[in-house]
Design a protein around this motif. Structure first.
Motif: not given
Length: 331
Positions: A287-291, A1-15
């Protein structure tokens, strides 16, 4: 199964709300610079989360400058917190703690992730463990009535159960349990298709690090079948460890999203309260968006694997009995 990275998220502060990014580095401990800060509830003497303090989701956070490669536990960069009224305060500003405390209605302090050897901000007392995992508190965390069954915890390993019992968050991190959280657009679409409101669920409700779009996935919840398999994108390889169990946090309001109590019922009916998957990092990288995404499905379990799984379930029951006995001795 394949696909692509649609979004990447980073959360500097928990919650708090996070930041969509185009590229992230992933190391053995997870997404670089993810959740290097948390809000400390000084009254309860533990790390606050949106389960207990839902108003945290009304705030968002970003780094003042892009974190360098050397940041991490014990070396945490400046963060900018945006309050619901749009005011921005730096982690270097003493006024931030006073503003957060007034907004949350309790005394809190923004706290940087300490060095990995320092577990003081992670450890739970027996009293705190008992309070966190009492049936009443668990039902509140998952939005359950007294007549509904408690969540299925058999998906957790013995190590994970012991970690949850001893620590508010695993030492060296402010994530809830696992280094990386992955979700597919297919699962979001399937869940949304049966929603009473007819609206599409916003990915921000579920707070993944990686959102993937799959080729020819069909419908359903495909990543639920990846446990034990591997997912590769960019130069990163993840080993999928658990389905992600869902508490009340996705139902909470946040900027641009209203309270949605019906989501708890939708998740219970559709997925037994699971959505997305947790993963450990098998090979670090960027990892980059679109990979491209490559999913290597787990092999069907043989006799040895089935025996190991049965032994694991037995060990899990033993851990639960030990925890229960510990709680009883402390009463």
């Amino acid at each position: 199964m394949g696909g692509r990275v649609e979004q990447l998220w980073r959360f500097p502060v928990k919650s708090m709300g996070g930041t969509a990014v185009d590229e992230v580095r992933v190391d053995r401990h997870g997404v670089h610079a993810d959740r290097l800060w948390a809000v400390r509830d000084l009254e309860r003497d533990m790390t606050a989360s949106a389960r207990k303090v839902p108003a945290l989701l009304g705030c968002s956070a970003r780094y003042a400058v892009e974190p360098g490669p050397d940041v991490g536990p014990g070396n945490v960069p400046e963060v900018i917190v945006t309050m619901p009224d749009g005011a921005e305060l730096s982690s270097a500003d003493p006024e931030l703690d006073r503003t957060l405390s007034a907004f949350l209605g309790r005394e809190v302090r923004l706290t940087a992730l300490p060095a990995r050897a320092d577990t003081s901000l992670h450890r739970l007392s027996v009293r705190q463990t008992r309070a966190n995992y009492s049936p009443t508190e668990v039902r509140r965390d998952f939005g359950l009535s007294d007549s509904e069954a408690l969540p299925d915890t058999s998906v957790f390993s013995t190590k994970q159960m012991l970690t949850l019992a001893r620590y508010a968050t695993p030492p060296g991190t402010f994530v809830d349990l696992s280094p990386v959280h992955v979700l597919s657009t297919t699962s979001l679409a399937t869940l949304s298709a049966g929603a009473d409101s007819g609206a599409t669920y916003d990915v921000r409700r579920f707070r993944p690090n990686v959102l993937v779009a799959l080729d020819d996935a069909g419908g359903g919840y495909p990543e639920a079948g990846w446990v034990g398999g591997d997912v590769e994108f960019g130069s990163v390889s993840l080993r999928i460890t658990n389905p992600t169990i869902r508490c009340v946090v996705p139902t909470r309001p946040q900027p641009g999203l209203e309270l949605d109590r019906a989501l708890t019922r939708r998740l219970a009916e559709s997925t037994d309260r699971f959505l997305g998957v947790y993963a450990d990092v098998a090979a670090p990288g960027v990892v980059r968006v679109g990979d491209p995404v490559r999913v290597r499905m787990p092999a069907p379990p043989g006799a040895v694997q089935q025996a190991a799984a049965a032994a694991g379930r037995t060990a899990m029951r033993q851990v639960q009995r030990i925890l229960e006995a510990t709680v009883l001795r402390e009463r």
